[in-house]
Design a protein around this motif. Structure first.
Motif, short mmCIF file in Angstrom:
data_model
loop_
_atom_site.label_atom_id
_atom_site.label_comp_id
_atom_site.label_asym_id
_atom_site.label_seq_id
_atom_site.Cartn_x
_atom_site.Cartn_y
_atom_site.Cartn_z
N ALA A 36 0.69 -1.09 0.10
CA ALA A 36 -0.11 -0.17 -0.16
C ALA A 36 0.65 1.36 -0.11
CB ALA A 36 -0.94 -0.06 1.27
N LEU A 39 2.39 1.87 -3.50
CA LEU A 39 1.43 2.20 -4.69
C LEU A 39 0.58 3.55 -4.17
CD1 LEU A 39 0.15 -1.17 -5.73
CD2 LEU A 39 1.94 0.13 -6.82
N ARG A 40 1.14 3.94 -2.92
CA ARG A 40 0.43 5.07 -2.39
C ARG A 40 -1.36 4.88 -2.33
NH1 ARG A 40 3.44 10.43 -4.91
NH2 ARG A 40 5.47 9.79 -4.18
N TRP A 41 -1.49 3.72 -1.98
CA TRP A 41 -3.17 3.25 -1.78
C TRP A 41 -3.39 3.26 -0.08
CZ3 TRP A 41 -3.70 -1.91 -4.93
CH2 TRP A 41 -3.35 -1.62 -6.40
N SER A 42 -4.73 3.24 0.15
CA SER A 42 -4.85 3.09 1.69
C SER A 42 -4.91 1.62 1.74
CB SER A 42 -6.50 3.62 1.69
OG SER A 42 -7.25 2.68 1.02
N LYS A 45 -7.74 -0.42 0.59
CA LYS A 45 -7.83 -0.99 -0.84
C LYS A 45 -7.38 -2.12 -0.96
CE LYS A 45 -7.06 0.74 -5.44
NZ LYS A 45 -6.85 1.89 -6.41
N LEU A 46 -6.29 -2.59 -0.67
CA LEU A 46 -5.56 -3.83 -1.08
C LEU A 46 -6.35 -4.93 -0.23
CD1 LEU A 46 -3.13 -5.47 -2.42
CD2 LEU A 46 -1.79 -4.98 -0.48
N ASN A 54 -14.32 -6.05 -3.68
CA ASN A 54 -14.69 -4.88 -4.78
C ASN A 54 -15.35 -5.22 -5.80
OD1 ASN A 54 -13.43 -2.98 -3.17
ND2 ASN A 54 -11.56 -2.82 -4.33
N ASP A 61 -5.09 -1.68 -11.86
CA ASP A 61 -4.73 -2.04 -10.60
C ASP A 61 -4.06 -3.04 -10.56
OD1 ASP A 61 -5.34 0.51 -9.57
OD2 ASP A 61 -7.43 -0.30 -8.99
#
Length: 299
Positions: A36, A39-42, A45-46, A54, A61
């Motif tokens: 995370a 990839l600068r994701w929350s 999300k992962l 999802n 992605d």
């Protein structure tokens, strides 16, 4: 959170995509927080992607994760295809690896089946795929509602045969419990030789320690399976994949993941098991005491 009852085409692809992404991450030795951050994701999300929560997964992605995990070209192509199916709700042909024409939904179902620990199945009309012979599988594909080319039939038959390896794994073979409506054994597929070979095969496979096949005779009257065939898949303790119920007919297929609904199908299957003759009754019909005795009675 995803819907409780979904069309099987995107649902199967989404679930198997999550399984594969989690496997790739673990093989790469990465923790979810590390991924995370890169990839600068929350972090959520992962997590949603790996749990299959999802409803839509962006192909970009899936491609980014495959790149980060250094997935090979074949795996990357398949996982991106899975994502496309979740987005478009349409299956499509893919051309990777040794099988030049495998639909993502088929690949996803096979993958989930391979990772399942237990499978419970009630079948009203057909012999389940894990119990089919090549000749039987070929015969039912030749009479399918959707016409298949000879090449596609052979590919589907080969795929179906390869799926049966889960029953013979050296470690943790799939636990398969099947209840067949009597009509499955009485309905001919192909000629009499094909039908007899199929019945003999069921009787033989039913002697495996991890397989139990029961028959629901007409004489027992109405029962909970009369609403239609269904398959329950449960996964191992280490898996994050939730139990699912899979159903299909001529028009479509569906996946149910809501715990209360899955439990209701588990209850229905348990009730069918209680009513259908079991191994002890089978021994009465087979002097050798094999569990396939009831099935041999229809040959």
């Amino acid at each position: 959170m995803t819907q409780d009852i979904e069309l099987g085409t995107p649902a199967l692809c989404r679930l198997q995509l999550g399984v594969e992404l989690r496997r790739l991450r673990c093989d790469a030795g990465l923790k979810s927080g590390q991924v995370a951050k890169r990839l600068r994701w929350s972090p959520s999300k992962l997590t949603r992607l790996e749990y299959g929560d999802n409803a839509i997964v962006e192909p970009e992605d899936a491609a980014m994760l495959c790149g980060l995990y250094k997935a090979d070209t074949e795996t990357r192509s398949l996982l991106v295809d899975y994502a496309w199916v979740t987005k478009t709700k349409q299956d499509r042909w893919t051309s990777t690896g040794e099988h030049p024409a495998v639909r993502p939904t088929i690949a996803a179902f096979v993958g989930l089946e391979a990772s399942a620990a237990a499978r419970r199945e009630y079948e009203a009309d057909y012999v389940p795929g894990l119990l089919q012979t090549e000749a039987y599988a070929r015969a039912i594909h030749q009479t399918a509602s959707k016409p298949y080319s000879p090449e596609e039939i052979e590919l589907r038959v080969a795929t179906r045969m390869s799926r049966q390896a889960v029953l013979y794994r050296a470690e943790a073979p799939l636990e398969l419990f099947v209840i067949l409506n009597e009509s499955v054994l009485r309905r001919r597929a192909g000629d009499s030789a094909v039908t007899r070979e199929q019945l003999e095969h069921i009787a033989e496979v039913s002697t495996l320690r991890n397989v139990l096949v029961q028959v629901m005779p007409f004489g027992l009257g109405v029962h909970l399976g009369m609403t239609g065939s269904f398959t329950i898949m449960r996964f191992g303790r280490s898996s994050v994949t939730r139990p699912i119920v899979y159903m299909e007919n001529m028009a479509a297929n569906w996946v149910v993941a809501q715990e209360s609904i899955v439990d209701s199908y588990e209850h229905a299957f348990s009730e069918l098991q209680v009513r259908a003759p079991g191994p002890q009754e089978a021994k009465k019909d087979d002097p050798r005491g094999n569990r396939g005795g009831l099935i041999r009675g229809y040959q």
